[in-house]
Scaffold this active site. Structure first.
Site, PDB file in Angstrom:
ATOM      1  N   THR A 168       0.839  -1.203   0.000  1.00 10.89           N
ATOM      2  CA  THR A 168       0.000   0.000   0.000  1.00 10.89           C
ATOM      3  C   THR A 168       0.872   1.250   0.000  1.00 10.89           C
ATOM      4  OG1 THR A 168      -1.823  -1.052   1.126  1.00 10.89           O
ATOM      5  CG2 THR A 168      -1.574   1.286   1.534  1.00 10.89           C
ATOM      6  N   ARG A 196     -14.174  -7.571   0.356  1.00  9.52           N
ATOM      7  CA  ARG A 196     -13.408  -7.102   1.522  1.00  9.52           C
ATOM      8  C   ARG A 196     -12.861  -5.683   1.325  1.00  9.52           C
ATOM      9  NH1 ARG A 196      -7.879  -5.260   2.581  1.00  9.52           N
ATOM     10  NH2 ARG A 196      -7.361  -5.862   4.693  1.00  9.52           N
ATOM     11  N   GLY A 198     -10.353  -2.905   3.266  1.00  8.89           N
ATOM     12  CA  GLY A 198      -9.355  -2.821   4.340  1.00  8.89           C
ATOM     13  C   GLY A 198      -9.394  -1.492   5.071  1.00  8.89           C
ATOM     14  N   ASP A 199      -8.317  -1.197   5.746  1.00  7.50           N
ATOM     15  CA  ASP A 199      -8.239   0.022   6.551  1.00  7.50           C
ATOM     16  C   ASP A 199      -7.989   1.264   5.702  1.00  7.50           C
ATOM     17  OD1 ASP A 199      -5.680  -1.150   5.979  1.00  7.50           O
ATOM     18  OD2 ASP A 199      -4.780   0.309   7.335  1.00  7.50           O
ATOM     19  N   THR A 219      -0.046   1.340   6.746  1.00  4.19           N
ATOM     20  CA  THR A 219       0.072   0.140   5.913  1.00  4.19           C
ATOM     21  C   THR A 219       0.228  -1.054   6.847  1.00  4.19           C
ATOM     22  OG1 THR A 219       1.447  -1.054   4.321  1.00  4.19           O
ATOM     23  CG2 THR A 219       2.569   0.603   5.643  1.00  4.19           C
ATOM     24  N   GLY A 220      -0.254  -2.213   6.407  1.00  2.24           N
ATOM     25  CA  GLY A 220      -0.124  -3.398   7.258  1.00  2.24           C
ATOM     26  C   GLY A 220      -1.374  -4.240   7.217  1.00  2.24           C
ATOM     27  N   GLY A 222      -4.660  -4.821   7.569  1.00  6.09           N
ATOM     28  CA  GLY A 222      -5.700  -3.808   7.683  1.00  6.09           C
ATOM     29  C   GLY A 222      -6.763  -4.071   8.730  1.00  6.09           C
TER      30      GLY A 222
HETATM   31  N1  ASP Z   1      -3.440  -2.118   4.823  1.00  4.37           N
HETATM   32  C1  ASP Z   1      -3.754  -2.647   3.525  1.00  4.37           C
HETATM   33  C2  ASP Z   1      -5.049  -3.428   3.602  1.00  4.37           C
HETATM   34  O1  ASP Z   1      -5.249  -4.135   4.583  1.00  4.37           O
HETATM   35  C3  ASP Z   1      -2.691  -3.546   2.984  1.00  4.37           C
HETATM   36  C4  ASP Z   1      -1.334  -2.915   2.857  1.00  4.37           C
HETATM   37  O2  ASP Z   1      -0.926  -2.133   3.712  1.00  4.37           O
HETATM   38  O3  ASP Z   1      -0.656  -3.203   1.850  1.00  4.37           O
HETATM   39  O4  ASP Z   1      -5.807  -3.379   2.680  1.00  4.37           O
END
Ligand code: ASP
Length: 302
Positions: A168, A196, A198-199, A219-220, A222
């Site tokens: 991300t 789905r 995400g965050d 990022t992480g 989510g």
């Molecule tokens: N945080 C993002 C998600 O969960 C994924 C990412 O950080 O690459 O969609």
């Protein structure tokens, strides 16, 4: 006048990268810093700078946003993005886009030209079209490497693994007027299912900006960032506990780790402070101000 600052990320994770991959990622970060810094340097706004930096990273296949995004379980690419202006706490977000070339600009259009904050799937697509934003064939987003990643994840039964690289992208900036803004854009997680989200496109989870505290992008994993209301929590800790930006970022990442999640956060504050942190082995990250710049992927988290 405040000194302007721009901080960006290109995702975090195990970051076991081939040398050419690492080089491509670092070059992309430099291009994004160029695009955002150019605007901030001549007195431009934080919101324009984060959008400009994010657009560069979206078009760069080295990152999981726009072109180069990961594939969902059914092999399609669904894009999410959010943008927020700390001046007014105006925000816009999109989720589940399949054709809009720049999801971050679609998010900005939602913020500026609709009464809503978050639009999703077909409706978001229709809105973006009405706004005259560029559409591309869905195949434009796909790079061959991502197909292989999806196959590996499906073979292993899905879910997160230690080798995962969250790609991300995000940008946060403070301009010379002391206003902050944040932008985050993503393809989400490989093999995601059932629509789905995400965050990243959720205001307060992966993206938040408030001139009273900070602008933050995440990022992480989510789902954990959503449960921790991570980006808002950073701003709230600064505002209500009087923590520094770095303290707040570290505390929120610790909290997420205690829930079982990993990831990274970047932030800037209206007084020109900049910080980042991550609980993975590495994070693509960069920062720039009038004095110079730095880009990195491995190394210490702060
Ligand atoms: N945080 C993002 C998600 O969960 C994924 C990412 O950080 O690459 O969609």
């Amino acid at each position: 006048m405040t000194s302007w600052r721009l901080v960006i990320h290109g995702g975090c994770g195990a970051m076991r990268l081939r040398p050419e991959e690492e080089r491509a990622g670092l070059a992309g970060l430099n291009d994004a810093l160029d695009a955002g810094s150019r605007l901030l340097h001549r007195g431009g706004s934080a919101i324009d700078a984060v959008e400009a930096a994010a657009r560069v990273l979206e078009d760069d296949p080295a990152f999981n946003a726009g072109r180069g995004s990961v594939l969902a379980h059914d092999g399609h690419i669904e894009l999410d993005a959010a943008i927020m202006d700390g001046r007014s706490r105006s925000a816009g977000a999109v989720a589940g886009l399949r054709r809009v070339r720049s999801p971050i600009s679609a998010a900005r259009a939602v913020m500026e030209n609709s009464p809503h904050v978050l639009l999703s799937f077909g409706g978001a697509e229709e809105f973006a079209r009405e706004q005259g934003l560029e559409s591309v064939d869905p195949s434009w987003f796909e790079i061959p490497e991502r197909r292989g990643q999806l196959e590996r994840v499906l073979k292993s039964g899905g879910g997160f693994d230690a080798d995962v690289k969250f790609g991300t992208i995000g940008a946060v900036a403070v301009d010379v007027h002391g206003h902050v803004a944040a932008a985050t854009s993503t393809g989400g997680l490989t093999a995601k299912r059932w629509g789905r989200i995400g965050d990243s496109p959720l205001i307060g989870a992966g993206t938040y900006a408030d001139d009273r505290a900070a602008a933050v992008s995440a990022t992480g994993s989510g789902e954990y960032f959503i449960r921790a209301a991570a980006a808002h929590e950073v701003a709230a800790r600064i505002r209500m506990l009087g923590e520094s930006l770095q303290q707040a970022i570290d505390a929120v990442l610790q909290d997420i780790q205690s829930l079982g999640g990993t990831g990274g956060l970047i932030g800037v504050s209206p007084d020109g402070d900049a910080a980042w942190g991550f609980t993975t082995a590495g994070m693509y990250r960069g920062r720039a101000d009038a004095e110079g710049r730095e880009v990195a992927v491995h190394g210490a988290a702060t």
